[in-house]
Design a protein around this motif. Structure first.
Motif, PDB file in Angstrom:
ATOM      1  N   THR A 423     -15.567  -7.136  17.744  1.00  0.00           N
ATOM      2  CA  THR A 423     -15.809  -8.494  18.259  1.00  0.00           C
ATOM      3  C   THR A 423     -15.669  -9.519  17.146  1.00  0.00           C
ATOM      4  O   THR A 423     -15.136 -10.626  17.358  1.00  0.00           O
ATOM      5  N   ARG A 424     -16.137  -9.176  15.981  1.00  0.00           N
ATOM      6  CA  ARG A 424     -16.074 -10.089  14.834  1.00  0.00           C
ATOM      7  C   ARG A 424     -14.634 -10.496  14.522  1.00  0.00           C
ATOM      8  O   ARG A 424     -14.327 -11.675  14.299  1.00  0.00           O
ATOM      9  N   VAL A 427     -13.165 -12.803  17.428  1.00  0.00           N
ATOM     10  CA  VAL A 427     -13.603 -14.209  17.379  1.00  0.00           C
ATOM     11  C   VAL A 427     -12.856 -14.951  16.273  1.00  0.00           C
ATOM     12  O   VAL A 427     -12.411 -16.097  16.463  1.00  0.00           O
ATOM     13  N   SER A 428     -12.697 -14.321  15.115  1.00  0.00           N
ATOM     14  CA  SER A 428     -11.962 -14.952  14.020  1.00  0.00           C
ATOM     15  C   SER A 428     -10.511 -15.206  14.407  1.00  0.00           C
ATOM     16  O   SER A 428      -9.948 -16.277  14.132  1.00  0.00           O
ATOM     17  N   LEU A 430      -9.386 -15.552  17.466  1.00  0.00           N
ATOM     18  CA  LEU A 430      -9.371 -16.575  18.511  1.00  0.00           C
ATOM     19  C   LEU A 430      -9.386 -17.975  17.905  1.00  0.00           C
ATOM     20  O   LEU A 430      -8.701 -18.884  18.398  1.00  0.00           O
ATOM     21  N   ARG A 431     -10.157 -18.154  16.858  1.00  0.00           N
ATOM     22  CA  ARG A 431     -10.186 -19.476  16.191  1.00  0.00           C
ATOM     23  C   ARG A 431      -8.798 -19.824  15.653  1.00  0.00           C
ATOM     24  O   ARG A 431      -8.328 -20.955  15.776  1.00  0.00           O
ATOM     25  N   VAL A 490     -15.442  -5.228  23.059  1.00  0.00           N
ATOM     26  CA  VAL A 490     -16.461  -6.265  22.891  1.00  0.00           C
ATOM     27  C   VAL A 490     -17.773  -5.927  23.583  1.00  0.00           C
ATOM     28  O   VAL A 490     -18.670  -6.769  23.654  1.00  0.00           O
ATOM     29  N   ALA A 552     -15.384 -20.706  19.775  1.00  0.00           N
ATOM     30  CA  ALA A 552     -14.683 -19.477  20.145  1.00  0.00           C
ATOM     31  C   ALA A 552     -15.649 -18.423  20.673  1.00  0.00           C
ATOM     32  O   ALA A 552     -15.382 -17.747  21.675  1.00  0.00           O
ATOM     33  N   GLN A 553     -16.797 -18.250  20.010  1.00  0.00           N
ATOM     34  CA  GLN A 553     -17.775 -17.256  20.450  1.00  0.00           C
ATOM     35  C   GLN A 553     -18.315 -17.626  21.832  1.00  0.00           C
ATOM     36  O   GLN A 553     -18.533 -16.747  22.683  1.00  0.00           O
ATOM     37  N   LEU A 556     -15.829 -16.670  24.526  1.00  0.00           N
ATOM     38  CA  LEU A 556     -15.848 -15.222  24.727  1.00  0.00           C
ATOM     39  C   LEU A 556     -17.049 -14.807  25.575  1.00  0.00           C
ATOM     40  O   LEU A 556     -16.919 -13.992  26.512  1.00  0.00           O
ATOM     41  N   ASN A 557     -18.210 -15.410  25.279  1.00  0.00           N
ATOM     42  CA  ASN A 557     -19.415 -15.067  26.035  1.00  0.00           C
ATOM     43  C   ASN A 557     -19.278 -15.487  27.511  1.00  0.00           C
ATOM     44  O   ASN A 557     -19.740 -14.790  28.424  1.00  0.00           O
TER      45      ASN A 557
END
Length: 579
Positions: A423-424, A427-428, A430-431, A490, A552-553, A556-557
């Motif tokens: 997931t980490r 998210v990176s 996605l940014r 995720v 971004a996070q 995702l949530n």
């Protein structure tokens, strides 16, 4: 009457023997065998043609040697018998005739680091021709510069010429046999010699450079100490083989002998340091660790002393210390093997050829072996075998030591079960995608996929079947993705597919449909050939410039919650969400 005649006959016999002995003493003894140099270019050994005489004081001039040296005078050469020449000089006498005028001939002494040799013969007018070479003379004084002394023989054709060769060589017993070789063969042999030596020293330089690079890259002292050991050993061979005197300091002969004797001791000391660094003997015995450090210090100390004030005693101590160092290396490596050190076997295999090779020059230094190809080049051959073995062993050592660190680092970015991104990482990524898509005004999409029947599969068939279903799901999602896409796990049964590049909502929907259909195919890997039931939430970002990278996070949530809600009895397997 009969007794008187017998007495007279006995007297005549005694007189005849005395006259014969006097005549033998009056005529100088001839050389053992005339050396004939003809069509064959050589090299031709002088072993059968040489007589020798040891001058105890080393001060007898050639004129007196020619007239007849002190008793017992010249005797046939005993090939292979080492002779100590610390305060003496060894004279060799031989006769040679050249029958082929097509080439010139040289007298070569196939031994590097000899102190001084002088060749004397008379020309056609009876004048002495003198040539000298050796480590105590600058290279410009040598008739033919090279690693080995090579002195020109008389150019006269068809006439026997008597030669006298004077040899000075302190501390190391001398046993080399000169040989005659034509200029053509000498040139070809030296070119091949330099090619082979260049290959070895090139290998040593490359290995030491790679070891330094690995030492910096892996922060490993084993590679660093190995680079020091290889460099020092190669430097000792540069001096021992005569390359240093030929190219490094040709006009400074005072450096030759200190380098020849001190650098091998320094190489032995760095070998101790390298073995101590790699095996860490203090794990097994502090006494063994202190013994290695003591040997390291003693070898460096005697190298400094012998290089500054060379004596016969310091040379003897150096030979004893090197022999003891070999025993110490064997002891440490043996203890490491006994204690189960997996890397010690590479040390044992790597040091075996160099330890065996070092016995040849040591035996020569102690007067047990005569000078030969092995005593001159065994260390080079042993080192050429040793270098790649030890380097490979160090690579395995550092790789195995870093493996847990690599695995731990991979766990931070990779899911251990499926091999997908974490997931980490998602998210990176996605940014970055939001930033790029916003700059170029192109849409992007984030798909959240839930394996809806994961809990049912695990409950019915067990945890192993559940894990297998997760791996299969990851494989089928990855098969639908492009090379530029990012696939991540995720959640317990949730996956994400981040798509970037030119696309439309319809093309994204086609990918989701493909994933959905791939899961419905029966699978033999699962008990009962159960399908994989997917629910997919598509976060289509038609105008990414309006979206915040810092959120971004949150995006995702939002999609993760949407796909979970779909799994609670939702009949619609694919849902499009505008972000």
């Amino acid at each position: 009457m009969t007794a008187g005649r017998a007495l007279v006959a006995f007297a005549k016999a005694v007189l005849a023997m005395l006259c014969l002995q006097a005549s033998l003493l009056a005529v100088p003894a001839a050389a053992a065998e005339l050396l004939t140099l003809g069509v064959h270019p050589g090299p031709v050994s002088l072993a059968a043609s040489v007589d020798t005489w040891l001058d105890p004081g080393g001060q007898t001039p050639v004129e007196k040697v020619e007239a007849g040296p002190q008793p017992p005078g010249f005797t046939p050469l005993q090939a292979g018998k080492p002779q100590a020449l610390d305060n003496a000089a060894l004279w060799l006498r031989f006769d040679a005739v050249v029958n082929d005028p097509r080439d010139h001939w040289k007298l070569e002494l196939p031994m590097a680091a000899v102190d001084k040799i002088s060749l004397y013969y008379r020309d056609s007018l009876g004048r002495w021709v003198v040539q000298q070479a050796g480590d105590t003379l600058p290279m410009s004084a040598w008739p033919v510069p090279g690693r080995f002394p090579a002195l020109s023989l008389s150019p006269e054709q068809g006439q026997p010429v008597r030669y006298y060769l004077r040899i000075e060589h302190a501390r190391v017993p001398f046993s080399a046999v000169p040989r005659a070789v034509s200029d053509t063969r000498l040139t070809a042999a030296r070119q091949l010699d330099h090619l082979l030596l260049g290959a070895y020293f090139g290998l040593a330089f490359l290995v030491s450079l790679l070891a330094l690079i690995n030492a910096v890259a892996y922060r490993d002292w084993g590679f660093a100490s190995y680079a020091v050991y290889v460099s020092t050993f190669a430097a000792s061979q540069v001096a021992f083989t005569g390359i240093a005197g030929l190219y490094w300091w040709p006009e400074r002969p005072a450096l030759n002998n200190p380098a020849v004797f001190a650098l091998p001791l320094a190489a032995a000391a760095t070998a101790m340091l390298f073995v101590r660094t790699v095996t860490t003997p203090r794990r097994f015995s502090r006494a063994l660790d202190w013994f290695l450090m003591a040997m390291f210090g003693l070898l460096l100390g005697i190298a400094l002393i012998d290089g500054t004030v060379p004596t016969v005693e310091s040379f003897s101590v150096a030979n004893v210390l090197v022999s003891t160092g070999i025993v110490a290396l064997l002891l440490v490596v043996g203890v490491s093997l006994f204690e189960g050190d997996r890397h010690a076997r590479w040390l044992a295999l790597g040091f075996l050829p160099i330890i065996v090779a070092s016995l040849f020059p040591l035996a020569r230094n102690m007067g047990l072996l005569r000078a030969s190809f092995l005593t001159e080049h065994a260390l080079l051959l042993g080192s050429a075998l040793e270098l790649p073995i030890l380097f490979y062993g160090l690579l395995r050592r550092v790789t195995q030591r870093r493996e847990p660190e690599t695995r731990a680092a991979a766990l931070r970015t990779t899911d251990p079960l499926t091999g997908l991104r974490s997931t980490r990482v998602l998210v990176s990524k996605l940014r970055q995608v939001l930033s790029t898509a916003g700059r170029y005004q192109q849409p992007c999409a984030l798909l959240l996929i839930n394996l809806s029947n994961f809990a049912a599969l695990q409950q019915e068939h067990g945890r192993e079947a559940g894990d297998r279903a997760m791996v299969m799901a990851a494989s089928r999602i990855r098969a639908a993705a492009q090379t530029t896409d990012t696939v991540a796990r995720v959640g317990d049964s949730q996956f994400a597919l981040l798509m970037e590049g030119p696309m439309t909502s319809d093309s994204v929907n086609d990918v989701a449909t493909k994933i959905l259909a791939s899961g419905l195919r029966p699978s033999r890997e699962l008990p009962g050939a159960d399908p994989l039931v997917f629910h997919i939430a598509i976060g289509y970002m038609a105008q990414p410039a309006r979206l915040e990278q810092s959120e971004a996070q949150s995006y995702l949530n939002q999609l993760l919650q949407a796909v979970k809600d779909m799994s609670d009895g939702s009949r619609k397997a694919i849902r499009l969400i505008q972000l």
